[in-house]
Every structure is written in structure tokens, then in C-alpha cells.
Design an enzyme around this catalytic site. Structure first.
Site, PDB file in Angstrom:
ATOM      1  N   ASP A 202      38.163  39.734  40.825  1.00  0.00           N
ATOM      2  CA  ASP A 202      37.079  40.047  41.757  1.00  0.00           C
ATOM      3  C   ASP A 202      37.397  41.341  42.499  1.00  0.00           C
ATOM      4  OD1 ASP A 202      34.888  39.569  43.794  1.00  0.00           O
ATOM      5  OD2 ASP A 202      34.851  37.628  42.802  1.00  0.00           O
TER       6      ASP A 202
ATOM      7  N   HIS B  89      33.473  40.118  48.782  1.00  0.00           N
ATOM      8  CA  HIS B  89      33.112  39.211  47.693  1.00  0.00           C
ATOM      9  C   HIS B  89      34.319  38.434  47.166  1.00  0.00           C
ATOM     10  CE1 HIS B  89      31.629  38.109  43.619  1.00  0.00           C
ATOM     11  NE2 HIS B  89      30.420  38.178  44.143  1.00  0.00           N
TER      12      HIS B  89
ATOM     13  N   SER C  22      27.802  33.881  41.738  1.00  0.00           N
ATOM     14  CA  SER C  22      29.161  34.238  42.155  1.00  0.00           C
ATOM     15  C   SER C  22      29.778  33.150  43.015  1.00  0.00           C
ATOM     16  CB  SER C  22      29.150  35.542  42.957  1.00  0.00           C
ATOM     17  OG  SER C  22      29.075  36.663  42.135  1.00  0.00           O
TER      18      SER C  22
END
Length: 747
Positions: A145, A202, A529
Site C-alpha cells: 500500500d 490509505h 480498499s
């Protein structure tokens, strides 16, 4: 910059973007080559392998001076036989002439696709699956990520054991002091980044969702308050930063997967992807194949291109492909109009002392001078009439919802109502806005606009009710969640499963409230996600309770025990609040506790992938790309896609009957008796032989055949669905059936 918006908005549509070359004639290519005869897994052979790779580079590159940019970027040895290099188009032509060359393609740039979710999924402290799995203790989850925020309390190692002896990974030298028994590895791969630190948010969010430690008092503006915890809170985390401000490149993702295999991870979690590609030149499929072969389960997001058909990413049958659903928690906000009508929306904005007084409404689409004005784009709201008003904003346009609020606030607006597009139905997002704002459905947005057009002085007030638990419609499929049928392999039902992915609270690098200065920071965001790491955590729990299970066995357990009804015991709904299509939910919504004791499993044998891939009509070389060895499909008995020993069925049915074989393994009670139950797809007869299965011991394998026949009197066309279920006194093992009926001549 719009390119930054693509990256920072989690709910961005998946896409591919050209890699910005440092030199106009250079681009990063991924090059596949044949295996040298001496290739083995020792360190010396890896040096030989790199020499082999360098032999493909033109002399002008291999002997480049130290003042030039390095051309050979990565040498792969697990995920594929090949390398990544910076090349011009002319240099690629030279490489193609070398003996042993297979293929070269320019890398793609892929997009990135909780206090309450554990309890929503039935996980409770000191009981059930959490207790049985010891919270995932000893399992290593590798997260590819945007990096990690190491000093966040979600990554505290209090109560954590040291990593297993098998762990061979590392923390990069400039990061070593930040690692601990929770965060056991951290590496970075983009050349533009010199640290695994997450400068986006994220990666921190996904990592904490999968395996974050217990953190009391987590909230966003006081909303969703509770103890934040990941799905497998005692699992270890290994972080592989593969994304930078431009996105996530193929070559970096492959390099990270290559490293993770060597490092010793048990689970790989990838909340990113691109459009559908054939498996032999899809880097994630290539890397996942090699990882799965070594016993590593690979969990990937399905993509955020729903609710449209055939929009999936990460479709390979050896990948667990995860779609997104809602929780039973709402962060409720309402808007009341001057005509006293009230509309319900969601918002994570939680102001202290907010005065719900009426203010004038403003529609920026009227007399708009800028195309982006209706979207409340940055710098487009120049009308002085906005001052003191609540502004109606369309969702989308390439702007994040937070940016829209900033634009309204900069223009003097006192509030914002965001309404979604028609196709998104009732899916709503709860964002941590910077001014009083809420998100409503398209239908409600149109009704408010109609009201504004019906009166000379439209007014409204916004009120915030905060966290509400108990939505009986949950789980509902999120509108953005990508749908099947799969383009790469229509005979495999995808997505496999859905899990929580809407308005998920998890760790964040910095506080969303600028007035708060604390390390205990969280944010609420949405996307597949977010659903992917939930399933990565569930897989880690199952790996802990069943350490000998293969990735296919774990996936089967998750799929055959999934929920197909919501909290109201009605069929799971989609964003329109209509019964969800099988290509939206796959096997259904994850039920971790049931997955821990599934009764029977479909354990796909790795040897079956060869006849399956040959059956896709791939060339020998294309199949060899995946298997990393030479193959001859003429010497292999091909099998149709639906013959793969998968826990679901996806077939295209014409006039001729089709028969498929499945093998189930008994992992429940040693002596057990199962009978089959069939929910027939309309217009199709389904025959199962034998109709009963009798087991006398654990791990015993039994086969059955399923025959699908179109009924003579059926004129139905299109997609239909059903299921078959093996039931015993204790277990229910369900396999969904998707049938695409070919048009009949004469109807």
C-alpha cells in the site's frame, strides 16, 4: 492538481495512467524471459539470474556511466522470470532480438482501490473465533500500500510476541527503530520515496483494519466512538510501500511481492488494482500465483467501478477477490426544508454547539460559468450570492468531498449538501467535513432541487444525530463495488465474497480535526480498499486456527459459509435496495465464525491450474509465463473453467447439457452424512450424483458430479442464479450457481 486527486480520494474509479518518465524517451518496461538452465533457489543462483537478466540489456545500458540513471530496476526471482528496466522504444526492439526473450510491456500505474466492524462480523473478546485463533497470533500479514504511520497506537506491540522464527524480512535502515513486535517489517519500493512512512493515509488505514491493536476511545469528531481494533489484532504486520503520489506501479508491486515471498508472510493484502487483463500479463495475477504456490493467501480488492457489469480487477481464481458492503452503523445527519420535508443523509462532521437554523439554499449549476461549478470544484464558486448559504453540490467531477467543502467554505457558504449520481442509489458516504455538510441520495437531491425551483426563497437547515446502530438492511452491497461477470475468466464466479467497505473507521496519520493534537488519530473512508483488509484479517484468523490449510482451503471455508441474508433475514440488497445480483455478492457476505468450522472444503489442487489455463486457449508461452516453466498444452487434457475445483459455479448454458466434477474434503466431524439441496436457477434443471455423501474419517475426499440442462420449455435468456448446498446435522456447505443463458433460436 487532478493527478493528486486520483490518489487521495480512496473512492476513485480504478484506472491506468501513463508513468511520468524522467526522460522523454525512457519508460519502465517489465520484461519476461526464459529460465536459464542453472536457475535454483540458492543465493549464488540469484546472482547468476541477475547476470542472465543483464545480458538482455543493450550495451549502451549495461555499461552506463555512474552519472546516468540506473536502467535495471528490479530482478525478479519468485513472482516471474524477468526484470524491470528503464528503456526506450528502440532499446526494447534490441532486447526483443535476444535469444530467450518472451515479452515486454510498459508498466501500468494502478490506483488504490474500525470501531464497529469486528462486532458486526460476530467477533467478540475472549470467545468464539477470536479466542480460538488467539486473535491471529503468530500470523504475518503483508500489506502492499502507501506505507505506514509507525507511531500510531494501532501499531503498538504491547502484549505482542516476537515474530515467528521463519520471518526473514527487515525494516529499512532509516526505519529500524520504528519497528516492533507488531510492525515487524517495513520496506519501500518506489524510487521516488526514501521511507516507508505513509504520507497519504490509505496504507495506515488498511493495515490497522487488518491487524490493528486495541485502541480505546477511537472516533472522528466524536462519531463512531469505541475501541478500534483490527480483525486479527495479534497478527504481525509487514509493510511494503508500493505507491507514491503518482499511484502504484506494476514493477514496484511485483518487486514487493517478490520480497514478501522470501520474507515469510502468510497473507498478502492488496487494496489496489487496474482493469481486467489476461492472467499471463497481469502482474498482480503473476505475483499472486507464485505466492499462492508457496502457501500464501492473496486477498485483493475487487475494484471501485460498480455498479456496472464486468468491471472487476484481480479476477484470478487463486486470488480472494473482495467486494464491499455497508455496516449496520449510520452516522446520521438530516436536512430539513422550508416546506418541512426532512431527508436523511450521513456525515462524520460533528460540530459542538451547531445551531440548526434555516439558511438560504444555493444551486451552483444555475448560471454556472465553469463546467466544474455544479461539482463545487476548487476555485469555481465565484458567485458572491453563495455567502451565507447552504450549497447543493454534485458528487464526482474529480474532486474529493472534502475539497468540495473547502471550496464552499472559501466562497462564504455556511453548509453543503452533496447528492450522488442516479446509479449510486442509496449508497451514502460519511466524511469528516470542514463545515456543516451531509451526503444524500440522488433521489433526495432531485427532490430538494425541485423544491428550490418551486419557491423564490428556498431555505434549509442541517442537523446532526451522530452514531446510530441497528440498520436491519445491512449488509447492503456498496454502489461502487465492482461487479462480475469476469472478463478474464467468465467460468469463475467473481467477486468471491463481500465484506465491510463503507464508512470504515480506522487509523490515520494525522488528525482530521486540525484543532486536535494527538497520536490517536482516525478517519472514516470507503472503498473495496477497506473491505479487502477485513478479509485479509479473517484469513489470518483462519490460518491461526488451521495452520495446515492451503490458501484454497481458507478461501473455500470463507465462501461456503457466507451469509446470503441481511440482519432482517431478507436477501442481501444492492444499492437500489433490491435483491443483489450474484455477480455483486459472489458467495455472499463473510461470516468469520462459521468459516472457522465449515464442515467441507473445496481444496483446489495446484496441478489443476495447468489444464485450466490451457483451457483458456492461452498459448504454450503464455501458460509458461505463469508457471515459470515450459509447457505443451497439446500434451495436457484441457478442462473448461467451470471444471476447476472451485467453491462456486459460473457457466454459460446453451442447448447442450454440461457436467462438472467437484471434490470435497471432510474437515468437520469424522463420521458424517451429507445430503444435497438444490435451489434451481429458473429454466435450468440441476442433477447432482451422488445426492448423498458419507464420510468415515477426517480429511477424507469424495467426488460428486453436477449436470446442468436447459429445460425444453424455457425461453429465458440472460443471467439467472441458484445454489447447491450440502447439509448434515451440523453443517451447511453452500455453493452459489451463476448461469448465463444463451439466446434460443426462434424465441
Amino acid at each position: 492538481m487532478k493527478i493528486l486527486k486520483i490518489f487521495f480520494v480512496v473512492f476513485a474509479i480504478l484506472g491506468c495512467f501513463s508513468w511520468p518518465s524522467m526522460q522523454s524517451d525512457l519508460e519502465t518496461y517489465i520484461v519476461q524471459v526464459e529460465s536459464p538452465e542453472s536457475r535454483i533457489s540458492t543465493q549464488s543462483s540469484r546472482m547468476d539470474l541477475e547476470s542472465w537478466y543483464k545480458s538482455f540489456l543493450p550495451n549502451t545500458i549495461a555499461t552506463a556511466g555512474s552519472d546516468e540513471e540506473p536502467r535495471l530496476i528490479y530482478s525478479y526471482h519468485n513472482v516471474m522470470i524477468g526484470f524491470a528496466a528503464r528503456l526506450s522504444a528502440e532499446q526494447v526492439k534490441e532486447v526483443e532480438k535476444k535469444p530467450g526473450f518472451i515479452s515486454a510491456w510498459p508498466q501500468r500505474i494502478l490506483s488504490l482501490h474500525t470501531t464497529h466492524t469486528p462486532s458486526f462480523l460476530g467477533l467478540q473478546q475472549n470467545m468464539g473465533l477470536w479466542k480460538d485463533a488467539n486473535y491471529g497470533k503468530g500470523v504475518i500479514i503483508g500489506v502492499l500500500d502507501t506505507g505506514i504511520t509507525p507511531d500510531h497506537p494501532s501499531f503498538s506491540d504491547e502484549g505482542m510476541p516476537p515474530p515467528p522464527v521463519k520471518w526473514k524480512g527487515k525494516c529499512e535502515s532509516n526505519f529500524t527503530t520504528k519497528c516492533n513486535n507488531k510492525l515487524i517489517g517495513a520496506r519501500t519500493f518506489p524510487v521516488s520515496s526514501d521511507s516507508p512512512i505513509d504520507d497519504n493515509g490509505h496504507g495506515t488505514h488498511t493495515a490497522s483494519t487488518a491487524a490493528g491493536s486495541f485502541v480505546k476511545g477511537a472516533n472522528v469528531y466524536g462519531n463512531a466512538k469505541g475501541t478500534a481494533v483490527g480483525i486479527a489484532p495479534l497478527a504481525h504486520l509487514a509493510i511494503y510501500k508500493v505507491c507514491d503520489l503518482f499511484g502504484c506501479s506494476d514493477s514496484d508491486i511485483l518487486a514487493a511481492m517478490d520480497a514478501a515471498i522470501d520474507d515469510g508472510v502468510d497473507i498478502l493484502s492488496l487494496s489496489l488494482g487496474g482493469g481486467s487483463k489476461s492472467f499471463y500479463n497481469d502482474p498482480i495475477a503473476l505475483g499472486a500465483y507464485s505466492a499462492t504456490k508457496r502457501g500464501i493467501l492473496v486477498s485483493c480488492s475487487a475494484g471501485n467501478s460498480g455498479p456496472y457489469d464486468s468491471t472487476l480487477s484481480n479476477e484470478a481464481p487463486w486470488i480472494l477477490t473482495v467486494g464491499a458492503s455497508t455496516l449496520d452503523r449510520k452516522l446520521k445527519a438530516t436536512v430539513k426544508l422550508g416546506n418541512r420535508k426532512v431527508f436523511e443523509g450521513e456525515s462524520a462532521f460533528h460540530p459542538k454547539g451547531h445551531n440548526s437554523t434555516f439558511s438560504p439554499l444555493f444551486d451552483p449549476s444555475l448560471n454556472a460559468t465553469d463546467f466544474d461549478s455544479p461539482y463545487c470544484g476548487t476555485g469555481t464558486l465565484n458567485d458572491p450570492e453563495i455567502k451565507g448559504k447552504i450549497v447543493m453540490c454534485m458528487d464526482g467531477g474529480g474532486y474529493s468531498r472534502i475539497e468540495k467543502g473547502q471550496a464552499v467554505k472559501d466562497a462564504g457558504g455556511v453548509g453543503m449538501i452533496i447528492f450522488t449520481i442516479a446509479d449510486y442509489g442509496f449508497t451514502k458516504f460519511a466524511d469528516a467535513h470542514i463545515l456543516p455538510a451531509l451526503y444524500i441520495s440522488y433521489k433526495d437531491g432531485m427532490e430538494i432541487l425541485d423544491y428550490m425551483n418551486s419557491t423564490s426563497k428556498p431555505i434549509a437547515s442541517i442537523a446532526f444525530q451522530g452514531t446510530i446502530i441497528g440498520d436491519k438492511d445491512a449488509p447492503v452491497v456498496a454502489a461502487f463495488s465492482s461487479r462480475g461477470p469476469s472478463l478474464a475468466s467468465p467460468g469463475i464466479l467473481k467477486p468471491d465474497i463481500i465484506g465491510p467497505g463503507v464508512n470504515i473507521l480506522a487509523a490515520w496519520p494525522t488528525s482530521v480535526d486540525k484543532k486536535i493534537n494527538t497520536k490517536s488519530t482516525f478517519n472514516i473512508i470507503s472503498g473495496t480498499s477497506m473491505s479487502c483488509p477485513h478479509l485479509s484479517g479473517v484469513a489470518a484468523l483462519l490460518k491461526s486456527t488451521h495452520p495446515t490449510w492451503s490458501p484454497a482451503a481458507i478461501k473455500s471455508a470463507i465462501m461456503t459459509t457466507a451469509n446470503t441474508v441481511n440482519l432482517a433475514n431478507d436477501p442481501i440488497l444492492d444499492e437500489r435496495l433490491l435483491p443483489a445480483n450474484i455477480f455483486a455478492i459472489g458467495a455472499g457476505h463473510v461470516n468469520p465464525s462459521r468459516a472457522n468450522d465449515p464442515g467441507l472444503i473445496y481444496d483446489t489442487q495446484f496441478k489443476d491450474y495447468l489444464p485450466y489455463l490451457c483451457g483458456l486457449n492461452y498459448t504454450n508461452r503464455q501458460v509458461g509465463n505463469l508457471l515459470q516453466r515450459k509447457v505443451n498444452c497439446k500434451e495436457v487434457k484441457h478442462i473448461p473453467e467451470a471444471q476447476l475445483n472451485y467453491p462456486s459455479f459460473s457457466i454459460t448454458l446453451g442447448e447442450n447439457s454440461q457436467t462438472y466434477t467437484r471434490t470435497v474434503t471432510n474437515v468437520g466431524e469424522a463420521k458424517s452424512y451429507y445430503s444435497v439441496e438444490i435451489a434451481l436457477p429458473p429454466g435450468v434443471s440441476v442433477t447432482v450424483k451422488p445426492s448423498t455423501l458419507k464420510f468415515s474419517k477426517l480429511n477424507q475426499k469424495l467426488k460428486y458430479q453436477v449436470t446442468f440442462t436447459r429445460r425444453d420449455n424455457s425461453s429465458s435468456n440472460g443471467i439467472i442464479q441458484g445454489f447447491l448446498k450440502w447439509t448434515s446435522k451440523k453443517y451447511s456447505v453452500r455453493s452459489p450457481i451463476a448461469v448465463v443463458l444463451e439466446p434460443r433460436i426462434g424465441f
